[in-house]
Write an enzyme that holds these catalytic residues in place. Structure first.
Site, PDB file in Angstrom:
ATOM      1  N   HIS A  85      -6.114  -0.733  11.303  1.00  0.00           N
ATOM      2  CA  HIS A  85      -5.492  -1.372  10.141  1.00  0.00           C
ATOM      3  C   HIS A  85      -6.360  -2.539   9.690  1.00  0.00           C
ATOM      4  O   HIS A  85      -6.835  -3.306  10.514  1.00  0.00           O
ATOM      5  CB  HIS A  85      -4.086  -1.863  10.524  1.00  0.00           C
ATOM      6  CG  HIS A  85      -3.274  -2.372   9.387  1.00  0.00           C
ATOM      7  ND1 HIS A  85      -3.139  -1.692   8.196  1.00  0.00           N
ATOM      8  CD2 HIS A  85      -2.542  -3.513   9.242  1.00  0.00           C
ATOM      9  CE1 HIS A  85      -2.358  -2.382   7.376  1.00  0.00           C
ATOM     10  NE2 HIS A  85      -1.987  -3.493   7.987  1.00  0.00           N
ATOM     11  N   GLN A 116       0.813  -1.222   0.000  1.00  0.00           N
ATOM     12  CA  GLN A 116       0.000   0.000   0.000  1.00  0.00           C
ATOM     13  C   GLN A 116       0.842   1.267   0.000  1.00  0.00           C
ATOM     14  O   GLN A 116       0.316   2.353  -0.261  1.00  0.00           O
ATOM     15  CB  GLN A 116      -0.920   0.001   1.219  1.00  0.00           C
ATOM     16  CG  GLN A 116      -0.179   0.131   2.543  1.00  0.00           C
ATOM     17  CD  GLN A 116      -1.100   0.022   3.753  1.00  0.00           C
ATOM     18  OE1 GLN A 116      -1.488  -1.065   4.149  1.00  0.00           O
ATOM     19  NE2 GLN A 116      -1.459   1.166   4.326  1.00  0.00           N
ATOM     20  N   CYS A 149      -5.065   0.558   3.534  1.00  0.00           N
ATOM     21  CA  CYS A 149      -5.089  -0.862   3.885  1.00  0.00           C
ATOM     22  C   CYS A 149      -6.459  -1.482   3.646  1.00  0.00           C
ATOM     23  O   CYS A 149      -6.557  -2.616   3.191  1.00  0.00           O
ATOM     24  CB  CYS A 149      -4.704  -1.038   5.344  1.00  0.00           C
ATOM     25  SG  CYS A 149      -5.753  -0.063   6.437  1.00  0.00           S
TER      26      CYS A 149
END
Ligand SMILES: *[C@@H]1O[C@H](CO)[C@@H](O)[C@H](O)[C@H]1NC(C)=O
Ligand SMILES: *[C@@H]1O[C@H](CO)[C@@H](O)[C@H](O)[C@H]1NC(C)=O
Length: 353
Positions: free
Chosen positions: A296, A150, A156
């Site tokens: 995340h 990424q 993410c």
């Protein structure tokens, strides 16, 4: 003054580098600096040697001597964290990786999303009355795409989304089609997503479902920056028919989903030390498990309950050099870091193409 002179002289003789003064923004390719020169610039010691090794391996370019010194200070702090953690003989180890010259604040800003409240996600998951096998790894079924990167963008959630949909599509059609993260970064804002500033896979699946599809990676390549939406309905690589959300925190439901269905998008809280994960089973007493602490999103592709510390097998989006060839293991059974707090997976239409 004498020190500045010595530094200037040392710098002038570097083959690929030149400094006018301490603050000049002339770029310096670390690659061309020998360990001896590095020692002249930063001093002696094992930290300097490790920093040289790091900067060479990752082809670092720093703008000036000032930046070089600042990066070295940050690197030293990170190295201390890594070495201290490894001395504790935990079930996991850390190592210097591509993030080692970034401060935690910088890392959070560029690589994670600020908390996305996922408690609005209601559930519709149904648990099978079967006992899940003691282990499962969907990579063995060849429906998991290669690890991606990424870069410095809090996207993410788009990689977690494409990862889950690539698997679902491959499972249903027998074809691995690599899908576009950039379309999600640029176009999925209407579903409470924020491009490089974060989003949630469950909301991205809803976007794809109502948009009518997601383009292929080739037709809509990743840039790592927020951009204008250029979705093209002639380049669709996969569609979403329905979305299944796991009940908040129900890790047993997550186990059923991964065991009997397919890889599942999950979110969790990354703490300071995690970004240097290298191997073993990650565990923590301090990470949160709530819907507003996750920062995340990743993809659970399997688990192993036969191991001494049972673990999830998780695909990350920080490149193949992170952890175990781009993957990591996370302790199972405690909703570790909120792994089952915000989980979902797509259902694809049977008749695509
Ligand atoms: C998260 O969303 C829920 C439901 O919409 C709300 O009750 C809660 O206060 C929110 N939490 C935060 C930290 O925003
Ligand atoms: C799943 O979560 C998404 C995103 O939060 C939400 O829009 C959707 O309504 C949920 N689905 C179900 C069936 O609850």
């Amino acid at each position: 003054m004498a020190l500045a002179m010595a530094l200037a002289m040392a710098a002038i003789s570097l083959s690929t580098a030149r400094f006018l003064d301490d603050s000049s923004a002339i770029s310096m390719v670390i690659d061309g600096i020998s360990p001896a020169r590095f020692t002249e610039l930063l001093g002696e010691g094992h930290k300097v040697a490790r920093f040289h090794e790091f900067a060479t391996r990752h082809k670092r370019v720093y703008g000036s001597l000032v930046e070089l010194r600042e990066r070295f200070v940050t690197f030293s702090r990170n190295l201390e964290l890594i070495e201290e953690t490894n001395r504790k003989e935990l079930p996991y180890t850390l190592a210097v990786n591509q993030f080692a010259d970034m401060s935690w604040e910088e890392f959070k800003k560029h690589n994670l999303f600020s908390s996305q409240n996922c408690s609005a996600t209601t559930t519709n998951s149904v648990r099978a009355f079967l006992t899940p096998p003691s282990k499962k790894d969907w990579r063995d079924d060849k429906i998991v795409s290669p690890v991606k990167n990424q870069q410095h963008c809090g996207s993410c959630w788009t990689f977690s989304t494409t990862g889950a949909l690539e698997s679902a599509h491959a499972q249903a059609t027998g074809k691995m089609v690599v899908l576009s993260e950039q379309q999600l970064v640029d176009c999925a804002g209407g579903y409470n997503n924020f491009g490089c500033n974060g989003g949630l896979p469950s909301q991205a699946f809803e976007y794809i479902r109502y948009n009518g599809g997601l383009d292929t990676e080739d037709s809509y390549p990743y840039t790592g920056h927020d951009g204008k939406c250029t979705y093209n309905q002639n380049s669709i690589g996969a569609k979403v028919y329905d979305v299944v959300n796991i009940t908040e925190g129900a890790e047993d439901e997550l186990i059923h989903a991964v065991a009997f269905n397919r890889p599942v998008s999950i979110a969790y809280e990354v703490l300071k030390d995690f970004r240097f994960y290298k191997s073993g089973v990650y565990t923590s007493n301090v990470c949160g498990t709530g819907p507003d602490t996750v920062n995340h999103a990743v993809l659970a592709v399997g688990y192993n309950r036969d191991a001494p510390v049972p673990y999830w097998i998780i695909k990350n989006s920080w490149g193949e050099s992170f952890g175990l060839d781009g993957y990591f293991y996370m302790e199972m059974g405690k909703n570790m870091c909120g792994i089952a707090t915000c989980a979902s997976y797509p259902v694809v239409p049977e008749d695509f193409n």
